[in-house]
Design a protein around this motif. Structure first.
Motif, PDB file in Angstrom:
ATOM      1  N   ALA A  24      -8.531   4.017  -5.567  1.00 29.93           N
ATOM      2  CA  ALA A  24      -9.205   4.957  -4.679  1.00 29.93           C
ATOM      3  C   ALA A  24      -9.210   4.458  -3.247  1.00 29.93           C
ATOM      4  N   ALA A  25      -9.248   5.443  -2.314  1.00 30.78           N
ATOM      5  CA  ALA A  25      -9.333   5.092  -0.903  1.00 30.78           C
ATOM      6  C   ALA A  25     -10.645   4.376  -0.624  1.00 30.78           C
ATOM      7  N   GLU A  26     -10.630   3.484   0.326  1.00 28.45           N
ATOM      8  CA  GLU A  26     -11.834   2.755   0.667  1.00 28.45           C
ATOM      9  C   GLU A  26     -12.695   3.564   1.611  1.00 28.45           C
ATOM     10  N   ALA A  27     -14.014   3.319   1.512  1.00 28.20           N
ATOM     11  CA  ALA A  27     -15.006   3.930   2.404  1.00 28.20           C
ATOM     12  C   ALA A  27     -14.757   5.427   2.491  1.00 28.20           C
ATOM     13  N   ASP A  28     -14.732   5.953   3.753  1.00 24.18           N
ATOM     14  CA  ASP A  28     -14.572   7.393   3.917  1.00 24.18           C
ATOM     15  C   ASP A  28     -13.242   7.736   4.579  1.00 24.18           C
ATOM     16  N   LYS A  29     -12.256   6.836   4.412  1.00 20.20           N
ATOM     17  CA  LYS A  29     -10.966   7.022   5.060  1.00 20.20           C
ATOM     18  C   LYS A  29      -9.920   7.525   4.071  1.00 20.20           C
ATOM     19  N   VAL A  30      -8.956   8.264   4.610  1.00 18.38           N
ATOM     20  CA  VAL A  30      -7.744   8.592   3.881  1.00 18.38           C
ATOM     21  C   VAL A  30      -6.632   7.799   4.544  1.00 18.38           C
ATOM     22  N   GLU A  31      -6.125   6.788   3.852  1.00 14.97           N
ATOM     23  CA  GLU A  31      -5.091   5.934   4.423  1.00 14.97           C
ATOM     24  C   GLU A  31      -4.030   5.657   3.371  1.00 14.97           C
ATOM     25  N   VAL A  32      -2.827   6.136   3.629  1.00 17.41           N
ATOM     26  CA  VAL A  32      -1.726   5.953   2.687  1.00 17.41           C
ATOM     27  C   VAL A  32      -0.473   5.585   3.461  1.00 17.41           C
ATOM     28  N   LYS A  33       0.276   4.625   2.928  1.00 16.37           N
ATOM     29  CA  LYS A  33       1.564   4.262   3.515  1.00 16.37           C
ATOM     30  C   LYS A  33       2.598   4.189   2.397  1.00 16.37           C
ATOM     31  N   LEU A  34       3.756   4.849   2.616  1.00 12.99           N
ATOM     32  CA  LEU A  34       4.839   4.848   1.641  1.00 12.99           C
ATOM     33  C   LEU A  34       6.156   4.655   2.371  1.00 12.99           C
ATOM     34  N   THR A  35       7.154   4.232   1.620  1.00 12.94           N
ATOM     35  CA  THR A  35       8.494   4.065   2.161  1.00 12.94           C
ATOM     36  C   THR A  35       9.481   4.759   1.237  1.00 12.94           C
ATOM     37  N   GLN A  46      -4.844  -0.987  -0.820  1.00 11.80           N
ATOM     38  CA  GLN A  46      -4.475  -1.560  -2.101  1.00 11.80           C
ATOM     39  C   GLN A  46      -3.089  -1.092  -2.504  1.00 11.80           C
ATOM     40  N   ALA A  47      -2.270  -2.005  -2.990  1.00 10.30           N
ATOM     41  CA  ALA A  47      -0.919  -1.684  -3.424  1.00 10.30           C
ATOM     42  C   ALA A  47      -0.969  -0.941  -4.754  1.00 10.30           C
ATOM     43  N   LEU A  48      -0.181   0.103  -4.853  1.00 10.34           N
ATOM     44  CA  LEU A  48      -0.133   0.928  -6.056  1.00 10.34           C
ATOM     45  C   LEU A  48       1.324   1.095  -6.481  1.00 10.34           C
ATOM     46  N   PRO A  49       1.725   0.627  -7.672  1.00  8.96           N
ATOM     47  CA  PRO A  49       3.106   0.820  -8.117  1.00  8.96           C
ATOM     48  C   PRO A  49       3.353   2.292  -8.436  1.00  8.96           C
ATOM     49  N   VAL A  50       4.361   2.867  -7.800  1.00  6.83           N
ATOM     50  CA  VAL A  50       4.651   4.290  -7.981  1.00  6.83           C
ATOM     51  C   VAL A  50       6.154   4.503  -8.026  1.00  6.83           C
ATOM     52  N   LYS A  51       6.546   5.682  -8.446  1.00  6.06           N
ATOM     53  CA  LYS A  51       7.938   6.070  -8.312  1.00  6.06           C
ATOM     54  C   LYS A  51       8.227   6.257  -6.822  1.00  6.06           C
ATOM     55  N   PRO A  52       9.403   5.870  -6.364  1.00  5.56           N
ATOM     56  CA  PRO A  52       9.714   5.974  -4.937  1.00  5.56           C
ATOM     57  C   PRO A  52       9.710   7.404  -4.445  1.00  5.56           C
ATOM     58  N   PRO A  53       9.177   7.662  -3.236  1.00  5.13           N
ATOM     59  CA  PRO A  53       9.265   8.998  -2.635  1.00  5.13           C
ATOM     60  C   PRO A  53      10.728   9.379  -2.435  1.00  5.13           C
ATOM     61  N   VAL A  54      11.003  10.689  -2.473  1.00  9.87           N
ATOM     62  CA  VAL A  54      12.367  11.188  -2.286  1.00  9.87           C
ATOM     63  C   VAL A  54      12.349  12.344  -1.302  1.00  9.87           C
TER      64      VAL A  54
END
Length: 637
Positions: A24-35, A46-54
């Motif tokens: 879950a996002a921390e505090a009251d922020k929406v913060e996401v970074k993907l490559t 926090q790092a989350l293992p996911v399928k790569p974005p396409v």
């Protein structure tokens, strides 16, 4: 309609994307970074293992679990339509796999790229969802490395997601299972239950460290499946990667098919399909990281967990945690969009449309539909029910309808009216009941409609009464999620709307409650009501003589095809000052269940065919007058 086994892969793919709890996002922020191309997302730091974005059609698709984690929004899966519902900050988005059509708070919107099932994961358009939820999306391309950032603040009243329920929080429990469906398996430390369908027929677990996921689905829709067909059926669901091992295992108490595969994304999957007493149990295990499943020690742990699954449940075993959502044959259903909760039979399935909720069993007679409308100033329960009665009486002749009034009841402490509408089709002696419950809470009117065969009235009533007694309504949810919702039964049935065809230069008036036909075009306009329709066709490529001959041929064909079709009238006449042909047919035997009236005429070098079709049951005086008035209103330039 219930899903078939072939859809299991799609269901598993969605489930694999739902686990959001530990990220879950921390505090009251929406913060996401993907490559793009990288199998990791950073959500709230926090790092989350996911399928790569396409990138598909110049639009970036990301795993659904990333959106869920970022916005603390648990997705709802609609199995009958392969729909996905996300609710956040007063916005409800409904998407459908492989469809560019979506809805936002009930309004249709096109998405730049349809959601996809890619390598076993549900991928959704990141910009469309994020910006609809009020966040900002930015893209960067540095040295060929493409990255995505989602930023914003959590909507007011939205709490950051807590960790999903961890099964091993129960002291002394060594197994988990479902007593209703009858399955059990071991659970290791850190097992997380991420999702459970309405009646528990589909459940998804994941490892808190993101190493693997487990998907279990129960399918009761294929009672004719044989043991010999298990392996082929399971193999058909493996649509990606390479199959490493497949076999039919018959050595244990219950036969099962087993398929081991490696996906194109590099994950390890073992799928099993069990058959017991005509019920199929689909079990899927996926290990995401190659380094883990190639580690012999870890692989032994994985295999022990896989092999522990069995299609039985020992209610006397105190060490087994029961995750069944079914109690006494009922499930607790809660809808966070409308703010209603109720007990429903365990065999029922839930789905939604643009105006309400459907609840039904594929093999049952009883079903329910819920809808909600705004409360107009001065409106009352009695006036609301009377409008329904008036319309029902005008829709069907007395021989095809019955109207009953039942004692008042209570819904969540509020007085509710109950009405009983019974009807039969033209060619049937079977009657169908509609048991309508009307209640007002806050600024909205809530209508619960139950449908069943009249012959099953006594059998259905106890279930209906139990559901009604269990209903709870949080009117504040509706106040927050909805604006004004008009009442279709509040429309003046005598009001009309002018329809203008500018291409062929004619116009006519139809009752405002009639609905436009699906295939309307400049050459053909159709307007429909319950039990009838009016179509006006324009053709400037034929002659009046040719059109009449064609219509006569149609009549001959209809009479040859259906021996009950009879000519009631076939005359030459004058219509709007020009020669015309009028043909009236009845079909269906007896009085005739269908009356079709056709006019053919030529005006301004355009041939018009006017066709009115009315079921005999719907030929009330009011409907006949409205149809005649609509035809008489036709004017030409």
């Amino acid at each position: 309609m219930k899903k078939k086994l072939l859809s299991s892969a799609a269901l598993a793919a969605l489930a694999c994307s739902i686990g959001v709890g530990a990220y879950a996002a921390e505090a009251d922020k929406v913060e996401v970074k993907l490559t793009i191309g990288k199998a990791e997302a950073v959500v709230g730091g926090q790092a989350l293992p996911v399928k790569p974005p396409v990138i598909v059609n110049n639009s970036t698709l990301v795993p659904l679990r990333v959106i869920s984690a970022a916005f603390a929004s648990d997705p709802q899966w609609l199995p009958d339509t392969q729909g996905i519902v996300l609710t956040y900050g007063g916005k409800t988005i409904e998407l459908t796999i492989d469809s560019v059509v979506s809805t936002v708070n009930g309004e249709k919107r096109n998405v730049p790229s349809a959601p996809k099932l890619i390598d076993g994961t549900t991928m959704v358009p990141v910009r469309f969802i994020s910006e609809t939820f009020g966040a900002e999306v930015s893209f960067q391309d540095e040295g060929g490395v493409q990255s995505i950032a989602i930023s914003g603040s959590l909507a007011e009243g939205t709490a950051p997601s807590e960790e999903a329920p961890v099964i091993d929080g129960d002291e002394g429990k060594t197994k988990i299972g479902d007593s209703h469906w009858g399955w059990t398996m071991n659970y290791p430390s850190g097992l997380v239950q991420d999702f459970q369908a309405l009646n528990g027929e589909w459940i998804y677990f994941s490892d808190a460290n993101g190493e693997y996921g487990i998907d279990i689905e129960v399918d009761t829709t294929q009672p004719k499946m044989k043991e010999s067909g298990l392996l082929a059926a399971l193999t058909d669901t493996i649509y990606d990667g390479t199959i490493l091992d497949k076999r039919l295992v018959q050595s244990g108490p219950v036969p099962y098919a087993k398929v081991v595969s490696r996906s194109s994304a590099g994950s390890y999957l073992e799928n099993r399909l069990y058959l017991k007493d005509g019920v199929l149990f689909w079990y899927g295990f996926e290990a995401y990281d190659e380094a883990n499943y190639k580690n012999q020690a870890k692989m032994r742990v994985y295999q022990d967990l896989i092999d522990s699954f069995e299609v039985s449940f020992d209610a006397a075993d105190d060490e087994t945690k029961d995750v069944s959502s079914v109690k006494d044959g009922y499930i607790q259903h809660k809808d966070d969009v409308y703010g209603i909760a109720m007990e429903l039979p365990a065999s029922w399935t839930a789905s939604s449309d643009t105006t309400g909720l459907n609840f039904y069993a594929a093999d049952g007679d009883l079903s329910m539909y819920f809808t909600m409308n705004s409360l107009e100033k001065g409106d009352t329960l009695e006036a609301w029910a009377q409008r329904h009665e008036k319309r029902f009486a005008q829709e069907l002749l007395p021989a095809y309808r019955e109207i009953g009034k039942l004692p008042d009841t209570k819904v969540d402490g509020a007085r509710a009216l109950v009405r009983l509408w019974s009807e039969r089709a033209d060619d049937s002696s079977d009657w169908t009941d509609t048991y309508d419950v009307y209640v007002i809470k806050g600024g909205y009117k809530y209508n619960f409609s139950f449908f069943y065969g009249k012959d099953n009235r006594d059998e259905s009533r106890p279930t209906i009464e139990r559901i009604i007694e269990s209903i709870r309504i949080d009117e504040s949810v509706a106040e927050n999620n909805f604006g004004y919702l008009d009442d279709a039964y509040g429309i003046d049935m005598d009001a009309t709307t002018e329809i203008v065809n500018e291409v062929y230069g004619y116009s006519f008036n139809v009752p405002s409650f009639w609905t436009e036909g699906y295939y309307n075009s400049d050459e053909s306009y159709t307007y429909e009501y319950r039990g009838g329709s009016l179509t006006i066709e324009a053709d400037d490529t034929t002659t009046y003589k040719e059109a009449v001959a064609s219509e006569e041929d149609n009549v001959k064909f209809a009479m040859e095809y259906d021996s009950t079709t009879k000519i009631v009238e076939n005359v030459a006449m004058t219509f709007k000052g020009v020669p015309a042909k009028k043909i009236v047919l009845r079909s269906g035997g007896g009085e005739g269940s269908l009356v079709s009236t056709t006019y053919v005429l030529e005006k301004n070098k355009v041939v018009y065919t006017i066709r009115a079709e009315e079921l005999q049951s719907s030929r009330t005086p009011e409907n006949i007058k409205r149809m005649n008035d609509a035809i008489d209103s036709l004017t030409f330039e």
